[in-house]
Design an enzyme around this catalytic site. Structure first.
Site, PDB file in Angstrom:
ATOM      1  CD  GLU A 107      83.975  45.475  24.895  1.00 36.95           C
ATOM      2  OE1 GLU A 107      82.832  45.564  24.236  1.00 36.95           O
ATOM      3  OE2 GLU A 107      84.281  44.643  25.763  1.00 36.95           O
ATOM      4  CE  LYS A 164      79.880  38.184  32.465  1.00 35.81           C
ATOM      5  NZ  LYS A 164      80.025  39.154  31.384  1.00 35.81           N
TER       6      LYS A 164
HETATM    7  N1  PSU Z   1      81.639  39.056  27.408  1.00 40.16           N
HETATM    8  C1  PSU Z   1      81.581  39.637  28.640  1.00 40.16           C
HETATM    9  N2  PSU Z   1      81.117  40.987  28.489  1.00 40.16           N
HETATM   10  C2  PSU Z   1      80.920  41.692  27.235  1.00 40.16           C
HETATM   11  C3  PSU Z   1      81.264  41.013  26.034  1.00 40.16           C
HETATM   12  C4  PSU Z   1      81.525  39.599  26.242  1.00 40.16           C
HETATM   13  O1  PSU Z   1      81.675  39.206  29.647  1.00 40.16           O
HETATM   14  O2  PSU Z   1      80.700  42.858  27.289  1.00 40.16           O
HETATM   15  C5  PSU Z   1      80.982  41.593  24.708  1.00 40.16           C
HETATM   16  C6  PSU Z   1      82.646  41.956  24.328  1.00 40.16           C
HETATM   17  O3  PSU Z   1      82.356  43.238  23.392  1.00 40.16           O
HETATM   18  C7  PSU Z   1      82.767  40.947  23.348  1.00 40.16           C
HETATM   19  C8  PSU Z   1      81.552  40.479  22.826  1.00 40.16           C
HETATM   20  O4  PSU Z   1      83.917  41.330  22.335  1.00 40.16           O
HETATM   21  O5  PSU Z   1      80.505  40.459  23.755  1.00 40.16           O
HETATM   22  C9  PSU Z   1      81.479  39.152  22.170  1.00 40.16           C
HETATM   23  O6  PSU Z   1      80.399  38.646  21.521  1.00 40.16           O
HETATM   24  P1  PSU Z   1      80.299  37.347  20.772  1.00 40.16           P
HETATM   25  O7  PSU Z   1      80.381  36.377  21.870  1.00 40.16           O
HETATM   26  O8  PSU Z   1      78.891  37.470  20.094  1.00 40.16           O
HETATM   27  O9  PSU Z   1      81.660  37.454  19.802  1.00 40.16           O
END
Ligand code: PSU
Ligand code: MN
Length: 304
Positions: free
Chosen positions: A28, A163
């Site tokens: 990604e 996390k």
């Molecule tokens: N969690 C992490 N590192 C990240 C992300 C999430 O520990 O880099 C990033 C990933 O790209 C994930 C996105 O798909 O954040 C999720 O964002 P949201 O919670 O806004 O859906």
């Protein structure tokens, strides 16, 4: 009307590998633009690609450039995504129509990387952590689109768990409802990104790339749509002290709340804030676990 060609660009190397049935691992780009500071982000992204290669697969970093979903970013693309950082819009599923039609750039989350991978015929994707059900979601309804994508797109996601900025218990419940298998690689316990412990059980423990590949093949054979979440614990020597990291995360979640940070800005804010509060030690753990996931994903792609 114009077909998908107008909006999808697969690199020659990735296209040739998919056509030949060679192992490919998608990666990604939100982790590059929004997940780590420059230049560590670029260095890490290039190292991850090398690790995938060393383990026998072709890397395919996914991103949005000039209105095209790009599968197989070049070195220059990665440098650009890392340098431009937060000025590259974070692109989830709902962002694709406008970003693509306006010819814009975007950093793909787990959701949109899965979409790009599926369109290019790639089955395995490695990242750090996935999005999930946020703490307090029973009021905010903040649930990552990543979970819905795992429910509907046939791509396996190899990560280090979630996390604890998230409510891990609710995240597991959500995945269960959506029929997404949660595998612990070599563990019965759901890893919590910076640590190998969460106190929560995964659905199944599998111990080899072959076993993981076989489970995914069974899912595909039955036509059960959706992905599979493979959670791979951070290697012990890079794990953080659970008490320390959990206290930091508590504080970060409180700060976000008092600053009124919501929506797509929340996850990047928390990641950045945690990195600053831990003086970069969490960044080092983060990098190591991504390397670990890239190696495992490549081995699984080879076994598939
Ligand atoms: N969690 C992490 N590192 C990240 C992300 C999430 O520990 O880099 C990033 C990933 O790209 C994930 C996105 O798909 O954040 C999720 O964002 P949201 O919670 O806004 O859906
Ligand atoms: Mn959200």
């Amino acid at each position: 009307m114009n077909g998908i060609k107008q909006f999808l660009s697969v690199s020659d190397e990735v296209r040739a590998a998919v056509e030949a049935g060679k192992p490919v691992v998608a990666l990604e780009s939100t982790i590059i633009s929004h997940g780590m500071p420059y230049p560590k982000n670029v260095e890490t992204a290039l190292n991850v690609e090398n690790i995938v290669r060393e383990n026998g697969a072709v890397p395919a970093t996914v991103c949005i450039l000039g209105g095209k979903l790009r599968v197989g970013a070049s070195r220059d693309d990665i440098e650009y995504l890392g340098k431009t950082g937060l000025n590259v819009p974070k692109a989830s599923r709902r962002d694709l129509p406008v970003l693509l039609s306006k010819g814009m750039d975007g950093a793909t989350t787990v959701t949109t990387t899965m979409i790009g991978a599926a369109l290019a015929g790639i089955k395995v994707f490695a990242t750090g952590g996935v999005g999930g059900v946020h703490r307090g979601a029973e009021v905010t309804m903040d649930i990552s689109a990543d979970l819905e994508e795992l429910a509907q797109t046939d791509v396996m996601v190899v990560c280090a768990g979630c996390k604890s900025i998230l409510d891990l218990k609710l995240t597991l419940e959500y995945l269960e409802t959506k029929g997404v298998p949660v595998i612990g690689y070599g563990t019965e316990e759901l890893p919590a990104f910076y640590t190998d412990r969460s106190g929560l059980k995964v659905d199944y423990r599998l111990d080899t790339p072959e076993e993981v590949a076989a489970a995914f093949r069974a899912k595909l054979a039955l036509g059960l749509k959706g992905g599979m979440l493979v959670t791979n614990p951070i290697p012990k020597q890079y794990a953080m002290d659970p008490d320390e990291i959990n206290a930091t995360i508590e504080q970060a979640v409180k700060d976000a709340d008092s600053l009124g940070i919501r929506g797509k800005a929340l996850t990047p804010y928390l990641l950045d804030h945690i990195q600053k509060m831990t003086g970069g030690r969490s960044l080092e753990s983060n990098i190591r676990l991504v390397y670990n996931n890239a190696a495992l994903a490549a081995k699984i792609a080879c076994a598939l």
